[in-house]
Design an enzyme around this catalytic site. Structure first.
Site, short mmCIF file in Angstrom:
data_model
loop_
_atom_site.label_atom_id
_atom_site.label_comp_id
_atom_site.label_asym_id
_atom_site.label_seq_id
_atom_site.Cartn_x
_atom_site.Cartn_y
_atom_site.Cartn_z
N HIS A 1 0.82 -1.20 0.00
CA HIS A 1 0.00 0.00 0.00
C HIS A 1 0.86 1.26 0.00
CE1 HIS A 1 -3.66 -2.30 1.86
NE2 HIS A 1 -3.31 -2.75 0.66
N GLU B 1 1.19 3.81 1.99
CA GLU B 1 1.88 4.17 3.23
C GLU B 1 3.17 3.37 3.39
OE1 GLU B 1 -2.59 4.01 4.41
OE2 GLU B 1 -1.28 3.26 2.80
N CYS C 1 -5.35 1.55 6.66
CA CYS C 1 -6.13 0.36 6.99
C CYS C 1 -5.57 -0.31 8.24
CB CYS C 1 -6.13 -0.62 5.82
SG CYS C 1 -4.52 -1.37 5.46
N SER D 1 -20.06 8.86 -36.92
CA SER D 1 -19.58 9.48 -35.69
C SER D 1 -18.06 9.52 -35.59
CB SER D 1 -20.13 8.72 -34.48
OG SER D 1 -19.71 7.37 -34.48
N TRP E 1 -14.54 10.91 -36.93
CA TRP E 1 -14.40 11.11 -35.49
C TRP E 1 -14.89 12.51 -35.18
CZ3 TRP E 1 -13.42 6.97 -32.68
CH2 TRP E 1 -12.74 5.91 -33.25
N ARG F 1 -11.06 4.20 -20.05
CA ARG F 1 -11.54 2.83 -20.11
C ARG F 1 -10.76 1.89 -19.19
NH1 ARG F 1 -12.22 1.63 -26.63
NH2 ARG F 1 -14.18 2.81 -26.94
N ARG G 1 -30.18 6.42 -27.39
CA ARG G 1 -31.31 5.79 -26.71
C ARG G 1 -30.90 5.23 -25.35
NH1 ARG G 1 -34.29 2.19 -31.32
NH2 ARG G 1 -32.15 1.48 -31.58
#
Length: 353
Positions: free
Chosen positions: A44, A46, A69, A165, A167, A181, A289
């Protein structure tokens, strides 16, 4: 704390289901060490910062974005590392919403360490929205965190009158989308978008996700005619088709391609079904939609709106379909949490009040 927050972002796409966390160690007002949670299963933030600081951490201050934690998971409790390092003071930005890990601040205070909670809970929560969502009883138990991402023209269209669409937005925006993503468990589109655009829905940016996001298609009929990329790669990266009116013949064809079928008739049912499959976050990328349906049902937690300096005029496909009219005084107000340029495009990140 701002430095720690910036460090934490480096874990994007690599640490989930853990939160992104950053930490710095101060000695006599000087920053002597930095750390962040690099990857799920690894030390982690820390522990990384304290190891880098070594003996200089003794008597110093640890600044960390999330409450340390106090439980044994894939890594030992951060509270133990802090006590061993001899830190005099710990400053953190937000309480940990995970009841199993929370309470580290009180444990450190009981051990005689000075503990301070700075008012950065909003920033930490926005940075780790998926993590906090999962521990919000009214939401996390029902469905994944849902982010909507749309690239539109100035006049609010996602495609021209011929349905084209690519681009609308420029290369900087495309690079951002691939980075975005990488931090989600699934990327979703509607059936019409899947058929018309033949999207790959993969991550092809600077961040290689630890687990590649599944691809999800909201389609009652299960019709993927024209979605050649998804059909060809379903055995490499999972594809889920959600629909309640899929014919027996089509079901067999989809299963033959390695596609997972989810029987769901509504957006809410689909999201709950994805949650039972372990998907905690979904990035929805269209079309109009699906975007309209999710917004109408109050199922969008965040909206990434990329506005491009182009007008598409009459006949263009609108970004949202099916939204009922509302009187201005009754309209829901969203607030902007981020605004920045992506080349010639503009990114707005909005969240509901």
């Amino acid at each position: 704390m701002l430095t720690a927050l910036e460090l934490a972002w480096r874990g994007w796409g690599r640490v989930q289901p853990n939160p992104m966390v950053g930490a710095v160690v101060l000695r006599d007002g000087e920053m002597i060490a930095q750390g962040y949670h690099v990857e799920f299963g690894r030390p982690h933030a820390e522990a990384v910062a304290l190891e880098q600081a070594g003996e200089q951490a003794r008597g110093g201050t640890l600044v960390v974005t999330l409450e340390p934690c106090r439980h044994q998971g894939n890594q030992p409790p951060c509270t133990e590392a802090i006590r061993r390092a001899g830190v005099r003071r710990v400053v953190f930005g937000s309480k940990d919403p995970n009841p199993e890990a929370a309470g580290g601040a009180d444990e450190l205070a009981a051990a005689g360490i000075e503990v301070e909670h700075l008012p950065f809970a909003g920033e930490v929560r926005r940075q780790n929205a998926v993590f906090f969502h999962a521990f919000t009883p009214s939401l996390g138990a029902r469905r994944p965190f849902v982010a909507l991402k749309l690239a539109t023209s100035v006049d609010g269209a996602i495609a021209d009158r011929f349905g084209r669409s690519r681009w609308i937005s420029g290369p900087d925006a495309l690079a951002f989308v691939h980075w975005l993503r990488a931090g989600f468990d699934a990327i979703a589109v509607g059936g019409r978008t899947a058929r018309a655009d033949d999207p790959a829905l993969t991550v092809r940016g600077p961040v290689t996700p630890r687990v590649f996001p599944a691809r999800v298609v909201f389609s009652n009929s299960g019709n993927l005619d024209g979605a050649k990329h998804l059909l060809a790669t379903a055995r490499e990266v999972p594809v889920v088709v959600a629909g309640a009116q899929v014919s027996t013949e089509r079901r067999e064809a989809l299963r033959e391609a390695g596609i997972d079928l989810l029987d769901a008739g509504t957006s809410a049912e689909t999201l709950r079904g994805l949650g039972t499959r372990g998907i905690r976050s979904v990035l929805v990328e269209g079309g109009g939609r699906l975007a309209g349906a999710l917004l109408a049902e109050g199922l969008v937690d965040r909206f990434y709106w990329i506005q491009s300096p182009v007008w598409l005029g009459e006949g263009a496909i609108p970004a949202f379909e099916g939204l009922a009219g509302v009187d201005l005084p009754d309209a829901a107000r969203w607030h902007v949490t981020e605004r920045r340029a992506l080349g010639d495009d503009t990114l707005l990140v909005l969240e509901p009040e």
